[in-house]
Design a protein around this motif. Structure first.
Motif, PDB file in Angstrom:
ATOM      1  N   ASN A  96       0.852  -1.191   0.000  1.00 50.76           N
ATOM      2  CA  ASN A  96       0.000   0.000   0.000  1.00 50.76           C
ATOM      3  C   ASN A  96       0.888   1.241   0.000  1.00 50.76           C
ATOM      4  N   TYR A 124      -0.187  -0.444  -4.931  1.00 48.29           N
ATOM      5  CA  TYR A 124      -1.101   0.694  -5.065  1.00 48.29           C
ATOM      6  C   TYR A 124      -0.376   1.969  -4.644  1.00 48.29           C
ATOM      7  N   GLY A 133       2.272   3.076  -9.708  1.00 48.43           N
ATOM      8  CA  GLY A 133       2.104   1.890  -8.868  1.00 48.43           C
ATOM      9  C   GLY A 133       3.435   1.175  -8.690  1.00 48.43           C
TER      10      GLY A 133
END
Length: 665
Positions: A96, A124, A133
């Protein structure tokens, strides 16, 4: 002192206990992965990825990592140096914040899958970051370094105008390569993003190569964007399936340098909802699906092959106007006027049909075509029994034929052992000779061709030998021992029993059967004599063969060739007159050395007389002269001797008488 030392050690232990973030990561040994070509390799040591990782790798070094199980990292990971990441089958790695691969620090990231390709990576970019990304951050760090994907299931989502894979906000990319795996790359929601590559206003000159795998690239403005300066290529093999799309009302599926064209592209390529075959014969390396809103067309003259172990799922539409070959699995309906062929793999048999076609060294058959099977020649000792078919739903008729289904099929001929109750024959019988043993012959079954009874050997017959006497050696020629020759097989033997074969007669005569040449002799020039200092050439002849000559020795030492001449006539050696004049007085031994031995003799150098005296030679000459000067008076020699004795006696008597008379007076 002891208390102080104890306190220090205790303090260190407490500090280490309070620093879990510095614990050494686990090392995994012998981890397998698939390389760029799909071949399995082994990494000796890899560091296990943990949730605490924020940096992978070390500057200017190559580092290996492996993701296993479920791992979630709640911040962006920075790649340093050359990092290789293995996605173990079944793993689920979520980052993340995404993965930062910077061009400015020469960072590299290579991702691998394992045999089943079920490892997953989700990267992400954080909301509001503008990062890719997987790739760059914001300018001035927006340009990504080298990114290579060889396998696994990768999902990468950018933020803002950051790419799914490639450049971040206002950044480009250096090199993006996809050789395998399933890749879903989605750019940020702001206008100008791309799924893979750079942003709308980018002017990078990087390269994007997609040679394998299934790739889905979606951006707001471009699916795959190499800018107007970069290039997009697919390699030469045509193993990739590419879906390129954009979400804005205006944009492009691919953007690349104006100097580039698509003639060299290979693969299955979708632009929006329409897909086509680039290249003549395409075999994707991964399974893929034609979604419900998309259509793939195989144009006339082109072909598509679904390899074994892979699946094509047709939810949308597949229009085949060329040729479609299925080794793996096809789920769905095929339209169009082209032919659909399914792999037919025969074992221990041959197949024939008008619907059969060879393609890439494999056999294919059209759906619904009639196939006839012919068993191969049975293995020795076996007879054809039945057919084994997969899938089992296919039935083989009594005439060994069947209808080809709409799926790949394997068929194998099965065998049973022969009872040997039919005709038989004897084979390999052979009569014995003096060179080979005979054989009674083996009994074979004529039905299955298997040997039923093994024969036995028959002893060899005796040789019929002819005696050949020995050849005596001479000085110039070697001889040889006696031997025998078989009048039947023409072989030679060194014994009368014919047990010791002479395989090479001339070699035997020159080796084990050889009688050496006789020792040579001096046949001319023995006992010669000269005077010291006399210049006279001396010649000596050895009865050895001229071709056997080796050297000349004088008094045991080798004589230089400049001091003699040699000539044929056996071996004739002539000592140079000037050299002879240098030899000292005395007896000398000359040896003529040849391969058969040394022939020797002596010669004499007489001492030269001193000045004013006569040497023996002069005395002999004077005696000869005196002898020649005598007359016939030799006949009165005795009278002259008698007179000399008488005169001597008279002189002696007179002397004695005179001495006595003097004494008396």
């Amino acid at each position: 002192m002891k208390k102080r030392l104890f306190s220090i050690v205790l303090s260190l232990c407490m500090v280490l206990a309070l620093m879990p973030q510095m614990a050494f990561a686990d090392t995994v040994t012998g981890i397998t992965y698939l390389d760029a070509s799909g071949a399995q390799q082994t990494c000796d040591n890899a560091t296990a990825v943990t949730e605490d990782d924020t940096t992978w790798g070390t500057d200017n070094e190559t580092t290996w990592y492996v993701a296993q199980g479920d791992v979630t990292i709640e911040s962006r990971v920075t790649v340093t140096g050359d990092v290789h990441l293995i996605l173990a089958d079944g793993c689920n790695l979520t980052v993340n914040g995404g993965i930062y691969v910077s061009r400015w620090t020469a960072s590299k990231l290579t991702i691998y899958g394992q045999e089943n390709g079920t490892g997953e990576l989700y990267a992400y970019a954080s909301s509001g970051s503008g990062y890719a990304g997987i790739g760059g951050n914001k300018e001035p760090y927006g340009t990504s370094g080298e990114i290579t994907i060889n396998g696994g299931n990768i999902t990468a989502v950018g933020d803002g105008i950051g790419a799914g894979i490639g450049g971040g906000d206002m950044g480009g990319f250096e090199c993006i390569t996809i050789n395998g795996g399933t890749v879903t790359a989605t750019g940020g929601n702001n206008g100008g993003s791309s799924g893979i590559g750079t942003f709308e206003g980018g002017n990078t000159s990087g390269t994007i190569t997609i040679s394998g795998g299934t790739v889905m690239a979606t951006g707001t403005n471009h699916g795959i964007d190499a800018s107007f300066m970069g290039t997009i290529s697919t390699g030469n093999d045509g193993h990739a399936v590419i879906f390129a799309s954009y979400t804005n009302s205006m944009g492009s599926y691919f953007r690349y340098s104006s100097s580039q064209n698509r003639d060299s592209w290979r693969g299955v390529i979708f632009e929006g909802n329409s897909g086509q075959i680039y290249g003549d014969d395409i075999t994707p390396s991964e399974s893929f699906e034609i979604p419900s809103d998309k259509t793939l067309t195989i144009d006339s003259g082109k072909s598509l092959t679904i390899p074994a172990g892979k699946t094509l799922t047709v939810t949308g539409k597949l229009t085949n106007n060329g040729k479609f070959y299925v080794d793996g699995t096809l789920n769905g309906t095929v339209n169009g006027n082209g032919d659909v062929y399914y792999n037919l793999a025969p074992t221990d048999c041959t197949v024939s049909s008008t619907g059969i076609e060879k393609h890439n060294e494999k056999t294919y058959a059209k759906e619904e075509s009639e196939i006839t099977l012919t068993p191969d020649t049975p293995q020795v000792g076996y007879l054809f029994d039945s057919w084994e078919v997969s899938p089992e739903s296919v039935q083989i008729n009594n005439n060994n034929s069947f209808t080809m289904p709409n799926e790949a099929l394997t068929v194998t001929a099965k065998w049973i052992e022969c009872p040997h109750d039919g005709d038989k024959e004897t084979r390999n019988a052979k009569e014995a000779t003096c060179t080979e043993a005979g054989y009674s012959g083996d009994v074979y079954c004529l039905v299955c061709n298997e040997m039923i009874t093994k024969g036995h050997d028959i002893n060899m017959a005796s040789h019929k030998l002819n005696y050949i006497p020995k050849t005596d050696a001479t000085v110039t020629e070697t001889g040889n021992d006696e031997y025998w020759q078989c009048t039947v097989c023409d072989k030679y033997f060194s014994d009368a029993e014919g047990t010791n074969e002479i395989t090479d007669l001339e070699g035997w005569k020159a080796g084990d059967g050889k009688i050496d040449k006789l020792p040579p002799e001096i046949i001319e020039g023995k006992g010669q004599s000269i005077t010291e200092g006399e210049k006279k050439a001396l010649s000596f002849t050895s009865n050895a063969a001229y071709s056997d000559f080796i050297r000349v020795e004088l008094d045991g030492s080798e004589l230089s060739e400049e001091n003699y001449e040699k000539a044929e006539g056996s071996i004739i050696i002539t000592l140079d007159a000037d050299y002879v004049a240098t030899l000292p007085a005395g007896e000398h031994t000359i040896g003529i050395v040849s391969e058969s031995g040394t022939a020797t003799t002596t010669f004499t150098v007489a001492e030269k007389a001193a000045p004013g005296t006569s040497d023996d030679s002069d005395r002999d000459s004077k005696a000869d002269a005196d002898k020649n000067a005598k007359t016939g008076d030799d006949a009165n020699l005795a009278l002259w001797l008698a007179l000399m004795l008488l005169a001597g006696a008279g002189i002696t008597g007179t002397t004695i008488y005179t001495r006595r008379k003097r004494t008396n007076e």
